[in-house]
Design a protein around this motif. Structure first.
Motif, PDB file in Angstrom:
ATOM      1  N   ALA A 136     -16.410 -13.244  -4.916  1.00 38.00           N
ATOM      2  CA  ALA A 136     -15.150 -13.756  -5.803  1.00 38.00           C
ATOM      3  C   ALA A 136     -15.151 -12.572  -6.759  1.00 38.00           C
ATOM      4  O   ALA A 136     -14.011 -12.001  -7.157  1.00 38.00           O
ATOM      5  N   LEU A 139     -13.426  -9.587  -5.268  1.00 36.81           N
ATOM      6  CA  LEU A 139     -11.772  -9.932  -5.132  1.00 36.81           C
ATOM      7  C   LEU A 139     -11.327  -9.406  -6.437  1.00 36.81           C
ATOM      8  O   LEU A 139     -10.350  -8.867  -6.548  1.00 36.81           O
ATOM      9  N   ASN A 140     -12.049 -10.184  -7.438  1.00 35.00           N
ATOM     10  CA  ASN A 140     -11.580  -9.832  -9.023  1.00 35.00           C
ATOM     11  C   ASN A 140     -11.619  -8.499  -9.396  1.00 35.00           C
ATOM     12  O   ASN A 140     -10.731  -7.990  -9.848  1.00 35.00           O
ATOM     13  N   GLU A 143      -8.498  -6.701  -7.618  1.00 36.26           N
ATOM     14  CA  GLU A 143      -7.228  -6.929  -8.225  1.00 36.26           C
ATOM     15  C   GLU A 143      -7.165  -6.007  -9.313  1.00 36.26           C
ATOM     16  O   GLU A 143      -6.400  -5.760  -9.525  1.00 36.26           O
ATOM     17  N   PHE A 190     -12.449 -17.950  -0.475  1.00 34.90           N
ATOM     18  CA  PHE A 190     -12.300 -17.024  -1.678  1.00 34.90           C
ATOM     19  C   PHE A 190     -11.102 -16.249  -1.773  1.00 34.90           C
ATOM     20  O   PHE A 190     -10.387 -16.033  -2.696  1.00 34.90           O
ATOM     21  N   CYS A 191     -10.430 -15.983  -0.477  1.00 35.64           N
ATOM     22  CA  CYS A 191      -9.221 -15.070  -0.433  1.00 35.64           C
ATOM     23  C   CYS A 191      -8.178 -16.125  -0.939  1.00 35.64           C
ATOM     24  O   CYS A 191      -7.101 -15.529  -1.582  1.00 35.64           O
ATOM     25  N   THR A 193      -8.121 -18.430  -3.022  1.00 35.42           N
ATOM     26  CA  THR A 193      -8.135 -18.717  -4.403  1.00 35.42           C
ATOM     27  C   THR A 193      -8.217 -17.545  -5.205  1.00 35.42           C
ATOM     28  O   THR A 193      -8.124 -17.450  -6.515  1.00 35.42           O
ATOM     29  N   SER A 194      -8.006 -16.377  -4.435  1.00 31.80           N
ATOM     30  CA  SER A 194      -8.058 -15.031  -5.495  1.00 31.80           C
ATOM     31  C   SER A 194      -6.687 -14.900  -5.870  1.00 31.80           C
ATOM     32  O   SER A 194      -5.457 -15.459  -5.709  1.00 31.80           O
ATOM     33  N   ARG A 195      -6.425 -13.691  -6.851  1.00 33.28           N
ATOM     34  CA  ARG A 195      -5.110 -13.395  -7.249  1.00 33.28           C
ATOM     35  C   ARG A 195      -4.525 -12.377  -6.332  1.00 33.28           C
ATOM     36  O   ARG A 195      -3.279 -12.029  -6.945  1.00 33.28           O
ATOM     37  N   CYS A 198      -2.714 -12.843   0.388  1.00 29.73           N
ATOM     38  CA  CYS A 198      -3.493 -12.755   1.486  1.00 29.73           C
ATOM     39  C   CYS A 198      -2.346 -12.610   2.701  1.00 29.73           C
ATOM     40  O   CYS A 198      -1.713 -13.299   2.936  1.00 29.73           O
ATOM     41  N   LYS A 271      -1.759  -6.670  -3.664  1.00 32.33           N
ATOM     42  CA  LYS A 271      -1.848  -6.934  -5.177  1.00 32.33           C
ATOM     43  C   LYS A 271      -0.234  -7.335  -5.470  1.00 32.33           C
ATOM     44  O   LYS A 271       0.866  -6.170  -5.266  1.00 32.33           O
TER      45      LYS A 271
END
Length: 273
Positions: A136, A139-140, A143, A190-191, A193-195, A198, A271
């Motif tokens: 996580a 991924l943060n 972003e 994880f993907c 719920t990321s910002r 996908c 993004k």
């Protein structure tokens, strides 16, 4: 030459020992890595082919750059872009730097990238993120450092990788001799719920074959990817246990040889503009 996209950050005292062991292992393997990295090259090339058509970054990052093979490939693909090669293993960076490819070579951690925010158009990472405990955070960070419209392309390994070797050791002594990786379902969660948006996330098995088990174990050691599990058994492995392991692994033999299955995850995220 310093890179304006790179912000120097001190090494955290809370860095996990396992992460330092990973860095040390791959540093030691720098000289031997390329000679046995057939799978790594195939996976990385497949990831490059998955990049969006028309992508034209002005700055890219090769995260977990290793010996710099894909830093050079990215430099050839995007000749007018600046590139950053980043790896947690200093030995890999020392090995890669004389061969060029990237504009800058930086020691750093994928979970705490020493780069400025919105400084990249492409973040490329092939077969490195399986060593990150906090995906996580990866991924943060992706972003954060990507510009709007930027792409995060990664390949990684998931559970089921080297299952034949794991099952064979289980039959011998029950200890964890094979590195553990997160499940594909965890990558999906994880993907999702990321910002980042996908675009692609799938898993493709890749099977290598060896005539003898020692060829596989030699390759894992040369790659620096031998057993790094916490709580792994210490000391030398006796001859009787090795013979038992060979016998257990022989159950998997096919006409092509002894199989070693890698479950490769491919991800492509963007993004939002």
């Amino acid at each position: 030459m310093s890179d304006p996209a790179v912000a120097v950050s001190p090494t955290s005292e809370s860095e996990l020992p396992d992460k330092r062991q990973v860095a040390a292992s791959f540093s030691r393997a720098a000289a031997s890595y390329d000679a046995v990295a057939e799978l790594q090259r195939a996976v990385g090339n497949a990831l490059i082919e998955r990049l969006p058509a028309g992508l034209c970054p002005t700055r890219w990052l090769d995260l977990g750059s290793g010996t710099g093979y894909f830093s050079r490939a990215l430099a050839n693909r995007f000749p007018h872009a600046d590139g950053v090669a980043l790896d947690i293993a200093e030995g890999m960076l020392r090995h890669a730097r004389p061969k060029g490819g990237a504009t800058s070579f930086v020691a750093g951690d994928a979970e705490r990238l020493p780069l400025r925010s919105t400084s990249l158009d492409l973040l490329f990472s092939s077969l490195a993120l399986q060593w990150c405990e906090d995906f996580a955070a990866v991924l943060n960070e992706a972003e954060r450092v990507l510009r709007p419209g930027g792409v995060f392309a990664f390949s990684s390994l998931c559970s089921g990788t080297l299952q034949e070797l794991r099952d064979s050791w289980q039959a011998v002594d029950g200890f964890a001799h094979v590195n553990r990786f997160r499940s594909f379902e965890a990558y999906q969660e994880f993907c999702a719920t990321s910002r980042l948006r996908c675009l692609v996330l799938d898993m493709r098995p890749s099977v290598l074959h060896f005539s003898e088990l020692r060829q596989l174990t030699h390759e894992l050691k040369a790659l620096g990817a031998h057993n790094l599990n916490p709580g792994r058994p210490g000391g030398l492995t006796g001859r009787a246990r090795i013979r038992a392991l060979i016998e257990a692994y022989e159950r998997f033999r096919t006409p092509s040889g002894l199989p070693a299955t890698y479950r490769v995850v491919y991800g492509l995220l963007c993004k939002e503009s």
